[in-house]
Design a protein around this motif. Sequence first.
Motif, mmCIF file in Angstrom:
data_model
loop_
_atom_site.group_PDB
_atom_site.id
_atom_site.type_symbol
_atom_site.label_atom_id
_atom_site.label_comp_id
_atom_site.label_asym_id
_atom_site.label_seq_id
_atom_site.Cartn_x
_atom_site.Cartn_y
_atom_site.Cartn_z
ATOM 1 N N VAL A 60 -4.064 40.274 44.112
ATOM 2 C CA VAL A 60 -2.782 40.962 43.901
ATOM 3 C C VAL A 60 -2.787 41.595 44.767
ATOM 4 C CG1 VAL A 60 -3.446 40.485 41.147
ATOM 5 C CG2 VAL A 60 -4.885 42.156 42.500
ATOM 6 N N PHE A 61 -1.940 42.474 44.547
ATOM 7 C CA PHE A 61 -1.121 43.438 45.651
ATOM 8 C C PHE A 61 -0.935 44.973 44.489
ATOM 9 C CE2 PHE A 61 -0.414 40.032 46.697
ATOM 10 C CZ PHE A 61 -1.187 39.292 48.054
ATOM 11 N N LEU A 62 -0.748 45.824 45.442
ATOM 12 C CA LEU A 62 -1.508 47.223 44.742
ATOM 13 C C LEU A 62 -1.390 48.413 45.211
ATOM 14 C CD1 LEU A 62 -4.525 48.720 42.499
ATOM 15 C CD2 LEU A 62 -4.027 46.302 43.824
ATOM 16 N N HIS A 63 -0.545 49.760 45.391
ATOM 17 C CA HIS A 63 -0.891 50.671 45.975
ATOM 18 C C HIS A 63 -1.895 51.410 45.635
ATOM 19 C CE1 HIS A 63 0.535 54.329 47.184
ATOM 20 N NE2 HIS A 63 1.716 54.296 47.733
ATOM 21 N N ARG A 64 -2.949 52.442 46.776
ATOM 22 C CA ARG A 64 -4.215 52.842 46.560
ATOM 23 C C ARG A 64 -3.686 54.349 45.934
ATOM 24 N NH1 ARG A 64 -8.336 52.017 49.689
ATOM 25 N NH2 ARG A 64 -6.797 51.329 51.232
ATOM 26 N N ASP A 65 -2.953 54.113 45.170
ATOM 27 C CA ASP A 65 -2.945 55.984 44.092
ATOM 28 C C ASP A 65 -3.457 55.434 42.615
ATOM 29 O OD1 ASP A 65 -1.659 57.576 46.036
ATOM 30 O OD2 ASP A 65 0.231 57.772 45.046
ATOM 31 N N LEU A 66 -2.953 53.744 42.238
ATOM 32 C CA LEU A 66 -3.745 53.265 40.752
ATOM 33 C C LEU A 66 -5.035 52.969 40.966
ATOM 34 C CD1 LEU A 66 -0.653 50.515 40.392
ATOM 35 C CD2 LEU A 66 -0.384 53.223 40.171
ATOM 36 N N LEU A 67 -5.838 52.715 42.663
ATOM 37 C CA LEU A 67 -7.053 52.759 42.001
ATOM 38 C C LEU A 67 -8.004 54.160 41.463
ATOM 39 C CD1 LEU A 67 -8.454 50.239 45.475
ATOM 40 C CD2 LEU A 67 -8.659 49.828 41.999
ATOM 41 N N ASP A 68 -7.346 54.801 42.551
ATOM 42 C CA ASP A 68 -7.492 56.471 41.973
ATOM 43 C C ASP A 68 -7.990 57.354 41.405
ATOM 44 O OD1 ASP A 68 -8.876 56.116 45.225
ATOM 45 O OD2 ASP A 68 -7.114 57.323 45.700
ATOM 46 N N TYR A 69 -6.574 57.127 40.299
ATOM 47 C CA TYR A 69 -6.617 57.142 38.744
ATOM 48 C C TYR A 69 -7.139 56.664 37.453
ATOM 49 C CZ TYR A 69 -4.069 59.187 35.136
ATOM 50 O OH TYR A 69 -3.453 60.163 34.363
ATOM 51 N N ASP A 70 -7.664 57.994 37.149
ATOM 52 C CA ASP A 70 -8.942 58.022 35.954
ATOM 53 C C ASP A 70 -8.690 57.981 34.719
ATOM 54 O OD1 ASP A 70 -10.594 57.652 33.984
ATOM 55 O OD2 ASP A 70 -11.862 58.779 35.008
ATOM 56 N N PRO A 71 -8.142 56.694 34.411
ATOM 57 C CA PRO A 71 -7.418 56.907 33.047
ATOM 58 C C PRO A 71 -7.654 57.806 31.574
ATOM 59 C CG PRO A 71 -7.094 54.799 33.441
ATOM 60 C CD PRO A 71 -8.144 54.974 33.675
ATOM 61 N N LEU A 72 -9.317 57.852 31.715
ATOM 62 C CA LEU A 72 -9.942 58.916 31.223
ATOM 63 C C LEU A 72 -10.312 60.248 30.765
ATOM 64 C CD1 LEU A 72 -12.985 56.580 30.485
ATOM 65 C CD2 LEU A 72 -10.936 56.695 29.692
ATOM 66 N N SER A 73 -9.123 60.352 32.237
ATOM 67 C CA SER A 73 -9.644 62.030 32.932
ATOM 68 C C SER A 73 -8.246 63.429 31.565
ATOM 69 C CB SER A 73 -9.095 62.051 34.246
ATOM 70 O OG SER A 73 -6.980 61.748 34.017
ATOM 71 N N GLU A 74 -7.531 62.012 30.669
ATOM 72 C CA GLU A 74 -7.365 63.329 29.592
ATOM 73 C C GLU A 74 -6.870 62.874 28.242
ATOM 74 O OE1 GLU A 74 -2.806 64.238 31.373
ATOM 75 O OE2 GLU A 74 -3.065 62.878 32.566
ATOM 76 N N ALA A 75 -7.335 62.941 27.620
ATOM 77 C CA ALA A 75 -6.771 62.392 26.230
ATOM 78 C C ALA A 75 -5.407 61.852 26.217
ATOM 79 C CB ALA A 75 -7.741 63.019 25.093
ATOM 80 N N PRO A 76 -5.023 60.812 25.568
ATOM 81 C CA PRO A 76 -3.177 60.977 25.140
ATOM 82 C C PRO A 76 -3.139 61.341 23.799
ATOM 83 C CG PRO A 76 -4.517 58.853 25.338
ATOM 84 C CD PRO A 76 -5.668 59.990 25.876
ATOM 85 N N ASP A 77 -2.192 62.167 23.576
ATOM 86 C CA ASP A 77 -1.403 61.807 22.340
ATOM 87 C C ASP A 77 -0.365 61.446 22.064
ATOM 88 O OD1 ASP A 77 -0.001 63.183 20.327
ATOM 89 O OD2 ASP A 77 0.704 65.338 20.846
ATOM 90 N N TYR A 78 -0.955 59.882 21.048
ATOM 91 C CA TYR A 78 0.103 58.892 21.217
ATOM 92 C C TYR A 78 1.350 59.659 20.223
ATOM 93 C CZ TYR A 78 -4.170 56.326 22.907
ATOM 94 O OH TYR A 78 -5.045 55.464 24.073
ATOM 95 N N ASN A 79 1.722 60.430 20.056
ATOM 96 C CA ASN A 79 2.554 60.700 19.119
ATOM 97 C C ASN A 79 3.735 61.392 20.174
ATOM 98 O OD1 ASN A 79 2.071 59.908 16.143
ATOM 99 N ND2 ASN A 79 0.469 61.517 16.268
#
Lengths: 435, 435
Positions: free
Chosen positions: B221-240
């Motif tokens: 796979v091939f990806l931009h480094r930014d995607l490795l560094d981001y933590d999806p748990l850093s903010e709680a999403p508002d699903y609405n």
Amino acid sequence: MRLSRAFLPTLKETPAEAQIASHRLMLRAGMIRQTSAGIYAWLPLGLRVLRNIERIVREEQDRAGAQEILMPTIQPAELWRESGRYDDYGKEMLRIRDRHDREMLFGPTNEEMVTDLFKSFAKSYRDLPRSLYHIQWKFRDEVRPRFGVMRGREFLMKDAYSFDLTPEGARHSYHQMFVAYLRTFARMGLKAIPMRADTGPIGGDLSHEFIILAETGESQVFLHRDLLDYDPLSEAPDYNSDLSPQVEFWTRRYAATEDLHDEAAWNAVPEAERVSARGIEVGHIFYFGTKYSKAMGLQVSGPDGAMVTPEMGSYGVGVSRLVAAAIEANHDENGIKWPDAIAPFKLAILNLKVGDAACDALCEQILAAFPDDAVYDDRGERAGVKFADADLLGYPWQVVVGPRGAAAGKVELKRRATGEREELSLEDALQKLRG
Amino acid sequence: MRLSRAFLPTLKETPAEAQIASHRLMLRAGMIRQTSAGIYAWLPLGLRVLRNIERIVREEQDRAGAQEILMPTIQPAELWRESGRYDDYGKEMLRIRDRHDREMLFGPTNEEMVTDLFKSFAKSYRDLPRSLYHIQWKFRDEVRPRFGVMRGREFLMKDAYSFDLTPEGARHSYHQMFVAYLRTFARMGLKAIPMRADTGPIGGDLSHEFIILAETGESQVFLHRDLLDYDPLSEAPDYNSDLSPQVEFWTRRYAATEDLHDEAAWNAVPEAERVSARGIEVGHIFYFGTKYSKAMGLQVSGPDGAMVTPEMGSYGVGVSRLVAAAIEANHDENGIKWPDAIAPFKLAILNLKVGDAACDALCEQILAAFPDDAVYDDRGERAGVKFADADLLGYPWQVVVGPRGAAAGKVELKRRATGEREELSLEDALQKLRG
């Protein structure tokens, strides 16, 4: 859970095919939907009850020292040839050929597979005793499936298997499950009576069925009144101790299904102590010695070095069947009356005037206090529809919020099982619901 | 859990058939055992990991507003004739005839069944949007099953299905799942990258695979480094809320599997930002519009009274595959290194001298502090065997209790992931383990 956004569909009319109360009520309450003859999808409300029952079964199996595994649904035919049951089992077994034309089947039970599994790990007497269980979907290709999930083709069963070095050890394992089953059903709010049973195709010489009493039960049962009065939760068992006294309390008093009913023994019970009732089988336990271990070559080295063939038992609980059985034992003409421990939600909040600021605010407060245990009927429906649905779905508590009471900070609390109602301040209502 | 009484069998030798690390380690650690080609029984240790993964998946589905149901494993062939996929699906579909010679199949996925189910309840636009999911065993009759549960025939999948009135609504549902998936894998301690994907036999025009990065992954796979560094748990999403900004963070940066790799676009990424790695697919989401709703006649009345054919999407997570994928991403030459959130047990207590009063007492105290989260190695084995087994099984913490330390009230705490060790008083060790 807000009803306006939920997938909790109720039916106004009873589908014609449903012959028994639980089947009618489960369809009307939107708990299940048939996808093929005798095969059902579980909708959110039904699934919540199924999971509650599964959780109680699991907790009591763990407490009794059984260890959870998970065997697959699809089994190879060879295993069943080893035990000799492949041909015996007849058309109830769903037989399958895979793309390589190998003979497979959808497991109706797991004695063969668990014996084979255990064989590959147990080498010495130190690896015994062990009890293993799993909770997995099974399939029995009933010729005429009916009565909803009470007698479905694809059904969820907990089946446990014990491995012991000696017949005495195996009897202790049997007693452990006997006591665990009493606790399991009692925790669900159900009165279950163990009754001596035929061993049938599983084989063996010791077997009990556990029968839930319900007026609409499938079969006639006969029992001594003492057994009705005893509460299995009155004492916590020590599963490492000798459990014979507890088991004997149940086995030395008369209790029999129609099949094994013995008029002479029945007549010996004092007339005032005789209870004749209807019942539903929800569990079945077997001690069958070395029937499978011998056929499948399971042996371990004993303390003296000689090889020993372990003694086995198997122990089933009909998890999906219990959902229906609990309804048979707990309903009235308006719908289901869930026992607290297995109810899909503890309470329903009925907002009689959605849009009224006081009603809406009060309802939101209650919902916030029970985020996982409350259904909030915030639909734009008439009060009568909300009352009827809440009675039908059988939540143990209904909190009725109308504009007059809400203006004074009051709600009405209704207990579904008894029909009792009282008007309470919000605070008192919340305290009662928590208590 | 005391090892002396547990059913946690480890193997000393690696079975020859296992070609990849996770398969070898799962067999050696006694997590699974093959019962037929590509079909596995889950032993207690493996099952605990499977349940942890399942729980995280469920919690994040619920949080995103999806509602859990449970569809059966066995489906009628007619449903698949309605969509036209019965013939398309080929030999990967396990086809079955029941005792009445009706054509059935073991579901490989559930688009048809859920559409049919939803159709029987949804009548109006007020019944939309809804997302339904289930976690159920599926079967795909792979011609050459291999790599253990990474590519098994019977496997556990979470599949969700969204129903919306408009394409914009459907895109929002897709974004909800997109974000829920990022959180799901991050909570498991896994780095998952969404990558634009082909829609394949499901159909539709928008699709992403979620790829776990692991040195031993199945594909490039091939990806931009930014995607490795981001933590999806850093903010709680508002699903609405509108989730486009979050989704765009991921979709506007380069990320592609080998199949969809575009050299020109890749070369436009600054060289220092390019990451080329190996990956394992663990999730796949699809927006396919009205493909199934149209074929199966699902319609609801719209706000203006006209009938509307709902827009649908489907969203899969390979629950059993994730157990193997997590191992591929977290192991070394000695065994597994479980991420804390999915570890079968949080800690192993290694008693180096069973029978020594101080050792035994200390171990019992630690076990009592973590009754559900600790494995106590109380076997009469050499220290070396206990160390090796604990490393192999990969518990996040090892508490080593030897006679010299125990006499002074001290234990050694080892962190499996890093190999760090420190000697601590019992109290400090317990506090660290709790923290």
